[in-house]
Every structure is written in C-alpha cells, then in structure tokens.
Motif scaffolding. Structure first.
Motif, PDB file in Angstrom:
ATOM      1  N   ASP A 146       0.850  -1.202   0.000  1.00 56.00           N
ATOM      2  CA  ASP A 146       0.000   0.000   0.000  1.00 56.00           C
ATOM      3  C   ASP A 146       0.885   1.252   0.000  1.00 56.00           C
TER       4      ASP A 146
ATOM      5  N   HIS B 218       0.870   4.204  -2.881  1.00 57.06           N
ATOM      6  CA  HIS B 218       0.660   5.639  -2.646  1.00 57.06           C
ATOM      7  C   HIS B 218       1.733   6.459  -3.359  1.00 57.06           C
TER       8      HIS B 218
ATOM      9  N   HIS C 234      -6.147   2.348  -6.643  1.00 56.97           N
ATOM     10  CA  HIS C 234      -6.874   2.595  -5.400  1.00 56.97           C
ATOM     11  C   HIS C 234      -8.373   2.705  -5.636  1.00 56.97           C
TER      12      HIS C 234
ATOM     13  N   HIS D 143      -6.987  -3.950   2.241  1.00 57.03           N
ATOM     14  CA  HIS D 143      -6.829  -2.763   1.395  1.00 57.03           C
ATOM     15  C   HIS D 143      -5.633  -2.854   0.441  1.00 57.03           C
TER      16      HIS D 143
HETATM   17 FE   LIG Z   1      -3.954   2.973   0.353  1.00 57.18          FE
END
Ligand SMILES: [Fe+2]
Length: 393
Positions: free
Chosen positions: A202, A206, A271, A285
C-alpha cells in the motif's frame, strides 16, 4: 522546455515524531491537550503489554484514559458513531489512535464527530450525495501506527465503510490531519509476513500512483521516489525477517513519505478499483489495490512511459540506460517478480470477484472514487475500467 507546469501547494500540518522507542514520548505529547484521553486501539492489542505500558505512562502524566477496541478492518461508520458517543460521555480532551490504518481512520472520524456531531458517514464524499463539511476542528488527535502501510498518520483522509450500502467512502478534509504522528518502528517488529506485505505494498502504491498520475510536483516527487526506493530495498527484507529492525525503520519512513504524496496529490486507478473491491468483498486494502496494479500499468503505458521507466529502474537498476519505452515496458515483469518475492500473487479473482460482478465493481469505483480515476494520465471511461478489471481477475 516545460509547458505544462501547474501551481501547487504544500500541506503538512501534522507534527512528526519518528524513531525506535518514541512510544515512550506519548504521554509528553498528549499532556498539552488535556487530562482525558480516549484511546482507540487495534483489537489485537487488548490486554497487551503495550496497552498496559501506555495506560501506565498516561496515568503517570496525570491523564485518565478510556479504552476502545471495537474496530474492524474497513472501519464501520456506525461503530465510529458509537465511539464518538463514548468519547463525549467521557469528556475526552484528546483522541489517541494506536493501530493500523483502520484504527487511525476511525479515530479521525470520531474526532470530527465529537466536536461537530454525527453521523460520521455524512462527512464522506460520494457521488450524488451532499457532503457535510465539518465546521469545527476535531478533538486533538495523536496517531501511533503499528505497521507501515496506509500513511494515515499523516494524511487528511478517513476511509469508512457502510456495509448496508456496500460502500466505502472517504472523509476528505484538512481537519482529518492528525495533530501528531508518533512513529515508533519498534512497534512493527512483530508483524507477520503476509500483513507486512499487504500493508507495505500500500505504501508503494501511494508513492507510485501519485508519481505516475496527473498531479505530481517537484516536492511530492522527492517523497515518491525515495519511498519507492525504500520499499524496493526493504519490504522483501521485512517480509523475510519480521525482526529486521533496519528494514522496519526504513519501511516506516517510506510509509510516511508516501503518505505525504498521498495527502497532497492523491492516488489513481488501482486505489479506485481496490477500494471498490474492499467495499464489495471486505478484502484487505493493500492487496486489493495491488491486485489490479499491473493491468492498470499495461493500460496506462502509452501515456506515462517516462515515469513508468523511472519506476522500473528503481525495481531493477540494471534497466538504467535503456530507452524509455523499453524500460517502461519491462515494469510489469519487474513488478510480478517483486510481488512474488513478498508473497503477493493473487488477482481480483483470488480475492473473490466473479466475472459477473465486474460491472458492479466499476460502478462502485466510479460513484465513489471518481477523483482518483481522474488522476490517471490516460483517461479512463467505464469501458476502460472494465477492461482493467477483467485483466485483473
Ligand atoms: Fe492505500
């Protein structure tokens, strides 16, 4: 000659306190905010030595604490409303969040709901819905991440879920920046490899999605590039050996750096689709977003080749010096190899998505994450998104 320069602003209101052992500074950080802390912790910390230590330290500083553990991954808006009622009943002066992204996001929502009134869901951004804008700052919030992943300790976002509506949606407001991010990488040492990989990827996303999108600037590039370099070098180490302290420190740094990128220029299609999958299937996630990364890159390749080439050389320095198109074209293979090293290999199908649910998934993404989809250099319509999802099964 540069012809497409846009103005940008820099926003980083959260004070960062970083380093191994910095949890010992928590009481000193909390003391200026008042004497009653509402402490939200990941459920796995219930009854832990860490919890006992935090309580002891706060008590020693004259701060009374009320504990709250009722948090699940993809935090429920309704649960946040109940937590806010508890915090109000306590007369809380401060919120302290100790946990992963779900706990920190829930704490942001609670902080806003205490001072503005609920329900928390009304503050989220959704297409065709009127967003309630908070009028007052929330309660002071100290965020203490227990893994390196979401960067929620340093972003103005709080992602909430509403299972009744099969929706995840985000509160996007400067009042969601925590007042203090207290980052102690020693708290990450016990995370198991699968969680380390799922959260660590994750962080990579980003940095990556902002870097290859439509909004990067010189300032965010500093953080994006360094964060991707650190993840490339240290995430496989942290997955292979959870107690690798250097790897944990560097991943924690990568996390907040990528969080700065995220908080200032947002993310992109992975995302948007990954969050939609999380809303539909309650999936983790980071894994959800990563599962469509390579198909998104293949689809985006014609429009973002120069930046994709740079990312490819971060993952494989041996590609340096190749023509941009060849280096960019190598990125999917390099990412496939990187995913294999950290043990993440599944696509949307492995995460439970069926072919007959593709249209529903894309509809959820378009309804709730249009701002992320819009950040793609290659503009994505519904057909394009469906093609990416189909390639991600
Ligand atoms: Fe994220």
């Amino acid at each position: 000659m540069m012809s497409d320069f846009s103005t940008y602003q820099v926003s980083l209101p959260t004070r960062l306190r970083f380093g191994p052992g910095s949890l010992g500074d928590l009481a000193a950080e909390a003391a200026p905010f008042g004497t009653r802390a509402f402490v939200m912790l990941d459920p796995f910390l219930k009854g832990s030595s860490l919890e006992a230590r935090v309580l002891r330290d706060l008590e020693g500083a004259g701060i009374g604490a009320r504990l709250w553990h009722d948090i699940v991954p993809n935090p429920r808006a309704a649960t946040c409303d109940r937590a806010a009622a508890e915090a109000i009943a306590q007369g809380a002066t401060t919120i302290i969040a100790i946990g992963g992204g779900s706990t920190m996001d829930a704490a942001k929502a609670v902080s806003l709901a205490v001072t503005n009134g609920g329900p928390c869901w009304d503050f989220t951004t959704r297409r065709d819905a009127v967003v309630r804008v908070p009028e007052r700052r929330g309660l002071p919030l100290i965020a203490v991440p227990t893994n390196a992943g979401t960067g929620a300790e340093i972003t103005p976002f709080a992602v909430l879920s509403n299972p009744d509506l099969h929706l995840k949606a985000t509160i996007i407001h400067p009042f969601c920046f925590p007042d203090v991010a207290l980052i102690d990488p020693d708290l990450h040492l016990t995370k198991l490899p699968r969680l380390t990989a799922s959260t660590g990827i994750d962080t990579f996303l980003h940095a990556f999605e902002g870097y290859v999108g439509t909004r990067p600037n010189t300032w965010t590039d500093l953080f994006s590039i360094r964060a991707m370099e650190l993840v490339a070098q240290y995430l496989p180490r942290a997955c292979a050996e959870p107690g690798d302290r250097e790897a944990r420190i560097r991943m924690a740094e990568a996390c907040y750096m990528a969080g700065i990128t995220l908080g200032n220029i947002g993310v992109g299609i992975p995302h948007a689709l990954g969050q939609a999958l999380g809303a539909l299937k309650d999936t983790p996630h980071g894994e959800s977003c990563a599962a469509c990364l390579i198909p998104t890159i293949r689809w985006t390749l014609p429009e973002a080749g120069d930046r994709l080439a740079r990312v490819a050389t971060i993952l494989d320095p041996g590609l340096a010096g190749l023509p941009v198109d060849r280096a960019a074209a190598a990125l999917p293979d390099r990412l496939t190899a990187f995913f294999a090293r950290i043990g993440l290999t599944g696509g949307f199908g492995a995460l439970g998505l069926r072919e007959d649910e593709i249209d529903l998934l894309v509809d959820i993404a378009e309804r709730n994450y249009g701002q992320d989809i819009a950040c793609s250099r290659r503009k994505a319509n519904t057909a394009g998104l469906r093609a990416i999802v189909r390639d991600s099964l």
